[in-house]
Design a protein around this motif. Structure first.
Motif, PDB file in Angstrom:
ATOM      1  N   SER A  60       0.817  -1.225   0.000  1.00  0.00           N
ATOM      2  CA  SER A  60       0.000   0.000   0.000  1.00  0.00           C
ATOM      3  C   SER A  60       0.844   1.265   0.000  1.00  0.00           C
ATOM      4  N   TRP A  61       2.173   1.108   0.055  1.00  0.00           N
ATOM      5  CA  TRP A  61       3.080   2.252   0.059  1.00  0.00           C
ATOM      6  C   TRP A  61       3.806   2.295  -1.280  1.00  0.00           C
ATOM      7  N   GLU A  76      11.506   2.953   0.106  1.00  0.00           N
ATOM      8  CA  GLU A  76      12.012   4.308   0.331  1.00  0.00           C
ATOM      9  C   GLU A  76      11.003   5.129   1.124  1.00  0.00           C
ATOM     10  N   VAL A  77      10.445   4.542   2.164  1.00  0.00           N
ATOM     11  CA  VAL A  77       9.535   5.253   3.050  1.00  0.00           C
ATOM     12  C   VAL A  77       9.879   4.881   4.482  1.00  0.00           C
ATOM     13  N   VAL A 126      19.803  10.804   6.340  1.00  0.00           N
ATOM     14  CA  VAL A 126      19.724   9.898   5.191  1.00  0.00           C
ATOM     15  C   VAL A 126      18.454   9.060   5.271  1.00  0.00           C
ATOM     16  N   VAL A 127      18.118   8.564   6.469  1.00  0.00           N
ATOM     17  CA  VAL A 127      16.874   7.806   6.630  1.00  0.00           C
ATOM     18  C   VAL A 127      15.684   8.694   6.298  1.00  0.00           C
ATOM     19  N   MET A 128      15.751   9.962   6.700  1.00  0.00           N
ATOM     20  CA  MET A 128      14.660  10.901   6.440  1.00  0.00           C
ATOM     21  C   MET A 128      14.611  11.332   4.982  1.00  0.00           C
ATOM     22  N   SER A 129      15.564  10.899   4.183  1.00  0.00           N
ATOM     23  CA  SER A 129      15.565  11.194   2.755  1.00  0.00           C
ATOM     24  C   SER A 129      15.292   9.951   1.917  1.00  0.00           C
ATOM     25  N   ASP A 130      15.923   8.822   2.301  1.00  0.00           N
ATOM     26  CA  ASP A 130      15.877   7.616   1.466  1.00  0.00           C
ATOM     27  C   ASP A 130      15.065   6.487   2.069  1.00  0.00           C
ATOM     28  N   GLY A 131      14.539   6.666   3.268  1.00  0.00           N
ATOM     29  CA  GLY A 131      13.771   5.605   3.877  1.00  0.00           C
ATOM     30  C   GLY A 131      14.645   4.524   4.486  1.00  0.00           C
TER      31      GLY A 131
END
Length: 569
Positions: free
Chosen positions: A411-412, A417-418, A528-533
Motif C-alpha cells: 500500500s506504500w 524508500e519510506v 539519510v533515513v529521512m531522505s531515502d527511507g
C-alpha cells in the motif's frame, strides 16, 4: 586479565617519567581542578554528557518544534496562518485539469487578490499556472518563488504539495505586509508537476512567460511534513547565492553534500538561473496516497520552511541581482556555529592538511610511546570487524521486520524508500544494537590496545573518504575532512604536551576527535533515513560503527574493567 586504569599505568619511557611539579608551580585552575578531582569514572561521565549535548544540538534541527502563532505581527511568517489554507487546498484530490484543481486555482487567485498583487493565469494546452507579482522599489531583476499546486489523482496532496502552497501564500502575504523589497518577487503556483511529463507548469513558465526575462533567482517549496532538510539545487558558481543564504540563515539542516537534483525548480537551473530547492525530504508512507491529509503535516515543519523562505527572499530582494554569480562554495550547518561556508576549491588542500596532521599525530604517538604498531593493528581489526558485523547483522534483521510486524508494504507506492509505522523507534533500536556491538568490540580490543590507538585508527579510516571526496565530489568532502583535521591537531597537542597529567591530555584529545564527528556527521545518519527511507539502514549501521570507533575512546573511563594491560594510556 583485568587491565589498569590510566592513573595506575606507567607508560614506557619517555612517557613513563611523570615529571614532578616544580617548586612554586601555580595550582590548577578551578575548571581543571574540578575535572581532576572527578577521577577516571567521573571524567568519563562528564565527557559522555558533553557528547550527548553535542548530539542533541546536532539532531534537534531535524525535528523542529517552534511555531509562530497567527497573532504575530503581519510582516512575520506564521505557521498557524499558513496552515489555515491547507484544509481548503487539500480537501480532495486535485490533479491537473480536474474540476477540483480549478477550485484550488480560484482559491489561490482569491487569496493573492486580497494581498493586492498583480495576478495572471498562464494557460497552456495541459496546465494553468497561477502567477502573481510584487513590484519592488528599484528592481534589478526578479526572484521567483514557486510551489506546485496539483496533487496526484490518488490523494489530496496535503503534504505534497499543499504544505508548500500554503507556505508560499503566507510568504507573499508577509512580504506585502512588510517593507517593500528593492527587487520584484514573483509567486509561481505551477500546475502539472505530478504529470508524467514532470514539471510541466514550470517548463511552460520558463519557456513562454514574458516575466521570465526578469528572473535572476528561483526558490522552490515542495513538501513540509515532519522535519526540514534544505536541498541545494544550484548550478555552478553558486557563491553569491550561498553567501546571501548565510546572511539569511534561520536554522534547519543545510548541506552541499546533497548537490543538485530533479526538483520542480530544475527547469530554472537548466535555463541558467540560480536556484534553491527547499524541501522536506522525509519519505512519509502516505505520499501519493489517499492518506496524504492535512493532519499528517507538522505545523513546525511548515514554520521552518516558510520562515527560511521569507528570510532568504528578503535578503535577495535587497541585493543587486544583475550579476548573481560567485566562486563555487561548499556549505553546511553546525550546532552553535550556524551556517558554515567556504570555496569548494579548498576541499583538496584541507584534505591534504588533514592527512599530513594525522600522519604527524601517528608518528608522534609511536615515538612517544602512546601507540604501538601491534596496538594500532588490533584497533584496526576491531573497528573493521565491528563495522562489517553491524552492516551484515542489521541487513539480516531488517529483512524479517516487515513480516514480523505485519506491514502492508504493497500500500506504500515508494516502499522501501519510506519510513513505516514506528520507523523512528526501529532506527533507534538498531542504533542501540550497533552501539552494544561496538562497545563489546571496544572492550575486548582494549585488553591489548590503547584508547590512543583506537582513536587514531578511527580517524585514519575517515581520512580515506575525505581524500576520495575531495577529489571526486568536493562539495561533500567537508563531512570527513573537518573531524579528521581537528582530531589530528588535538592529538598532536596532547602527545606533545603529555609529559605530565597524561590521562588529562588524552581525555582532551579523544574529545577533540569525537566532538566534530558528532557535530558534523551525526545529523546526516538520520538525515539519510529521512531522505531515502529504510533501505539505507545496513550501510548506515556500518557508518555508525565507524563513528563509534572514534567516540568510544572519549568515554573510555566508563570501560574501566577493560583498560589496557600493556602499559599504554
Amino acid at each position: 586479565m583485568t587491565g589498569k586504569t590510566d592513573n595506575e599505568v606507567k607508560a614506557r619511557p619517555p612517557v613513563s617519567a611523570q615529571v614532578p611539579a616544580r617548586p612554586g608551580a601555580q595550582p590548577l585552575g578551578p575548571v581543571r581542578g574540578f575535572i581532576a578531582s572527578l577521577g577516571p569514572a567521573g571524567r568519563g561521565f562528564l565527557l559522555l554528557l558533553v557528547l550527548l549535548l553535542v548530539a542533541f544540538l546536532s539532531l534537534s534541527p531535524l525535528f523542529p518544534r517552534s511555531v509562530t502563532p497567527a497573532s504575530a505581527p503581519p510582516d512575520l511568517f506564521s505557521g498557524e496562518r499558513a496552515m489555515a489554507h491547507l484544509p481548503i487546498i487539500a480537501s480532495e484530490p486535485h490533479r491537473a485539469g480536474s474540476p477540483a484543481q480549478e477550485r484550488v486555482r480560484d482559491y489561490l487567485v482569491q487569496q493573492l487578490s486580497a494581498i493586492g498583487l498583480q495576478i495572471e493565469i498562464q494557460r497552456t494546452r495541459d496546465v494553468e499556472n497561477v502567477v502573481a507579482r510584487l513590484y519592488g522599489t528599484d528592481s534589478t531583476g526578479a526572484i521567483v518563488l514557486l510551489a506546485h499546486y496539483d496533487s496526484v489523482a490518488a490523494g489530496p496532496g496535503a503534504a505534497d504539495n499543499g504544505s508548500g502552497v500554503a507556505s508560499l501564500l503566507e510568504v507573499m502575504r508577509a512580504l506585502a505586509a512588510g517593507p517593500v523589497p528593492r527587487n520584484d518577487v514573483i509567486a509561481l503556483f505551477d500546475d502539472g508537476e505530478e504529470l508524467p511529463d514532470a514539471f510541466t507548469g514550470t517548463k511552460a513558465f520558463v519557456r513562454e512567460h514574458p516575466w521570465m526575462t526578469d528572473v535572476r533567482a528561483a526558490i522552490s517549496l515542495d513538501t513540509a511534513v515532519r522535519g526540514f532538510i534544505a536541498t541545494n539545487d544550484t548550478g555552478p558558481n553558486n557563491g553569491w547565492l550561498v553567501q546571501a543564504l548565510a546572511r539569511a540563515y534561520t536554522g534547519g539542516v543545510w548541506t552541499s553534500l546533497s548537490g543538485g537534483g530533479t526538483y520542480d525548480s530544475a527547469p530554472f537551473r537548466q535555463a541558467g538561473i540560480q536556484v534553491l530547492a527547499l524541501e522536506d525530504n522525509y519519505p512519509f508512507k502516505e505520499k501519493h496516497t489517499a492518506q496524504d491529509l492535512p493532519e499528517i503535516v507538522s505545523v513546525a515543519s511548515v514554520q521552518q520552511m516558510g520562515e527560511q523562505t521569507l528570510a532568504i527572499t528578503r535578503q535577495l530582494g535587497s541585493l543587486d541581482l544583475r550579476n548573481p554569480w560567485g566562486e563555487q562554495e561548499a556549505y553546511f550547518s553546525v550546532p552553535v556555529l550556524g551556517f558554515v561556508h567556504y570555496p569548494e576549491a579548498w576541499a583538496l588542500p584541507l584534505a591534504i592538511a588533514a592527512g599530513v596532521f594525522l600522519v604527524l599525530a601517528l608518528g608522534l604517538a609511536l615515538w612517544r610511546g602512546f601507540a604501538s604498531w601491534r596496538g594500532l593493528g588490533i584497533a584496526l581489526g576491531a573497528i573493521l570487524a565491528t563495522t562489517g558485523l553491524a552492516g551484515i547483522g542489521v541487513s539480516a534483521l531488517w529483512t524479517v521486520v516487515p513480516g514480523l510486524v505485519g506491514w502492508n508494504t504493497a500500500s506504500w507506492p515508494d516502499w522501501p524508500e519510506v519510513i513505516p509505522p514506528y520507523g523512528e523507534l526501529i532506527v533507534a533500536v538498531f542504533a542501540l544494537l550497533v552501539l552494544g556491538l561496538a562497545a563489546v568490540g571496544y572492550s575486548l580490543a582494549r585488553r591489548w590496545s590503547a584508547r590512543t590507538e583506537y582513536s587514531l585508527v578511527g580517524l585514519a579510516l575517515f581520512l580515506i573518504p575525505a581524500v576520495a571526496l575531495a577529489i571526486g565530489i568536493p562539495r561533500a568532502a567537508y563531512v570527513p575532512v573537518w573531524p579528521v583535521l581537528i582530531g589530528s591537531v588535538g592529538w598532536i597537542i596532547a602527545v606533545g604536551a603529555g609529559r605530565t597529567r597524561i590521562a588529562w591530555s588524552i581525555d582532551m584529545a579523544t574529545m577533540l576527535a569525537a566532538v566534530p564527528l558528532v557535530a558534523v556527521f551525526l545529523q546526516l545518519l538520520p538525515g539519510v533515513v529521512m531522505s531515502d527511507g529504510m533501505k539505507s539502514l545496513p550501510i548506515l549501521a556500518g557508518v555508525w560503527a565507524l563513528l563509534l570507533g572514534v567516540v568510544l575512546p572519549a568515554v573510555d573511563s566508563l570501560f574501566r574493567h577493560t583498560h589496557s594491560s600493556k602499559g599504554l594510556p
